[in-house]
Design an enzyme around this catalytic site. Structure first.
Site, PDB file in Angstrom:
ATOM      1  N   ASP A   8      -3.350  -4.083   1.472  1.00 35.83           N
ATOM      2  CA  ASP A   8      -3.996  -5.241   0.870  1.00 35.83           C
ATOM      3  C   ASP A   8      -5.172  -5.608   1.772  1.00 35.83           C
ATOM      4  OD1 ASP A   8      -2.882  -6.519   3.077  1.00 35.83           O
ATOM      5  OD2 ASP A   8      -1.781  -8.008   1.914  1.00 35.83           O
ATOM      6  N   CYS A  65      -0.172  -4.121   5.549  1.00 36.83           N
ATOM      7  CA  CYS A  65      -0.611  -5.487   5.262  1.00 36.83           C
ATOM      8  C   CYS A  65      -0.750  -6.183   6.610  1.00 36.83           C
ATOM      9  CB  CYS A  65       0.328  -6.218   4.307  1.00 36.83           C
ATOM     10  SG  CYS A  65       2.008  -6.515   4.902  1.00 36.83           S
ATOM     11  N   THR A  67       1.377  -8.060   8.309  1.00 35.69           N
ATOM     12  CA  THR A  67       2.578  -7.915   9.129  1.00 35.69           C
ATOM     13  C   THR A  67       3.318  -6.607   8.896  1.00 35.69           C
ATOM     14  OG1 THR A  67       4.019  -8.937   7.485  1.00 35.69           O
ATOM     15  CG2 THR A  67       2.962 -10.415   9.109  1.00 35.69           C
ATOM     16  N   HIS A  98      16.670  10.143  11.835  1.00 36.85           N
ATOM     17  CA  HIS A  98      17.983   9.699  11.368  1.00 36.85           C
ATOM     18  C   HIS A  98      18.009   9.179   9.941  1.00 36.85           C
ATOM     19  CE1 HIS A  98      19.583   9.029  15.735  1.00 36.85           C
ATOM     20  NE2 HIS A  98      19.160  10.268  15.520  1.00 36.85           N
ATOM     21  N   HIS A 133      23.452  12.773   9.721  1.00 34.64           N
ATOM     22  CA  HIS A 133      22.507  11.804   9.164  1.00 34.64           C
ATOM     23  C   HIS A 133      22.304  12.027   7.669  1.00 34.64           C
ATOM     24  CE1 HIS A 133      21.856  10.536  13.225  1.00 34.64           C
ATOM     25  NE2 HIS A 133      21.534  11.775  13.568  1.00 34.64           N
TER      26      HIS A 133
END
Length: 149
Positions: A8, A65, A67, A98, A133
């Site tokens: 964004d 973005c 954060t 993993h 995994h």
């Protein structure tokens, strides 16, 4: 390897740096926008990038973005996506080893450009370990199937 890339307005500068890094290192890039610093809604860009990874058009994806949180939430709404919000190289390495994460979420205001490029490098170069995994990733896929509508 073809990489889906989206941001964004809050991640546009880091997206440009990552795109340049990817192209200069031989990756193919599918850029889902935005191409403007004007305020916009991150789902409009993160969703198409996530869909491109989920449907096999792209092998991996990177969403950005301010954060990294919003784009990671959106990406993980798409069936088949395992998007990891990483802010360090350790998390980038181990989410690939993993969790077989197929998308990376970054925050432009959380991690500096140089370190973000190192996170991208490690995310894209680390292989899934498989073994025990795989069983865990299969359980994630089963939960996704159970709770998707």
């Amino acid at each position: 390897m073809k990489i889906a890339l989206a941001s964004d307005h809050g991640g546009i500068n880091l997206k440009k740096s990552i795109k340049n890094y990817l192209l200069s290192n031989g990756y193919e890039v599918a850029d889902f926008g935005t191409d403007s610093a004007e305020s916009c809604d991150y789902p409009d860009f993160a969703l198409p990038a996530s869909e491109a990874v989920a449907n096999g058009e792209c092998e991996k994806g990177i969403v950005i973005c301010s954060t990294g949180i919003g784009v990671s939430i959106v990406a993980n709404k798409v069936n088949g996506i395992r998007c990891a919000h990483c802010h360090d190289t350790y998390c980038a390495e181990f989410t690939r080893r993993h969790n077989d994460a197929n998308m990376l979420a970054l925050g432009e205001k959380v991690v500096g450009e140089g370190y973000a490029l190192k996170i991208v490098e490690i995310f894209l170069s680390t292989e899934f370990e498989g073994g025990r995994h795989s069983r865990r990733v299969e359980k994630i896929a089963a939960a996704e199937k159970k709770y998707s509508r």
